[in-house]
Design an enzyme around this catalytic site. Sequence first.
Site: not given
Length: 186
Positions: A114, A157-158, A161
């Site tokens: 990341c 993953h995004e 966030h």
Amino acid sequence: MFKKLDIIDDINKNENKLLRSISKEVTFPLSKEDKEIIEHIIKHLTYSQIEEYEKKYDLRPGMGLAFPQLGILKRIIVIVDEYEEGKFENYVVINPEIVSNSKEMIAADAGEGCLSVNREIEGHVPRFARVTVEGYDIDGNKIKIRAREELSIAFQHEIDHLNGILFYDRINKDKPFYSDYEIRLI
Ligand code: NI
């Protein structure tokens, strides 16, 4: 002209507060500034995956970035996927949501990295093998994307966030590594 984003600087300042915050839904039309940031991110991510530019600009390779990583708590993600050698597909999704997912799980063999995490963290991150993501494009049109394998991992993953979650939160401390067989049984 390409200008390097000072991602690492922003992150070091913001890691504890902003990266752990829940980002806010975005309303349309997008501001000119947000559109410019998106263009900048696309360029950055693309260049970071092209060896020549990666070296020239000293970029850390990455295929995705979410606005909170720049200290902006808006639900906007950008993914630049090299689907074939030297060929890139850009995904910009505003207010993305995973509307369906496979039962089957996968994990990137080498773990995940990341741009907000300035160190190597070992361990498999279990992810859905396939996801369907809905959201809006930069003009506010509804979009739906089906992603699998590496791209599916990138979306998860995004989107994490936007909810203040970092990939290593999902590594099982008691069992950080799975065989391909084991992970599909999670
Ligand atoms: Ni990340």
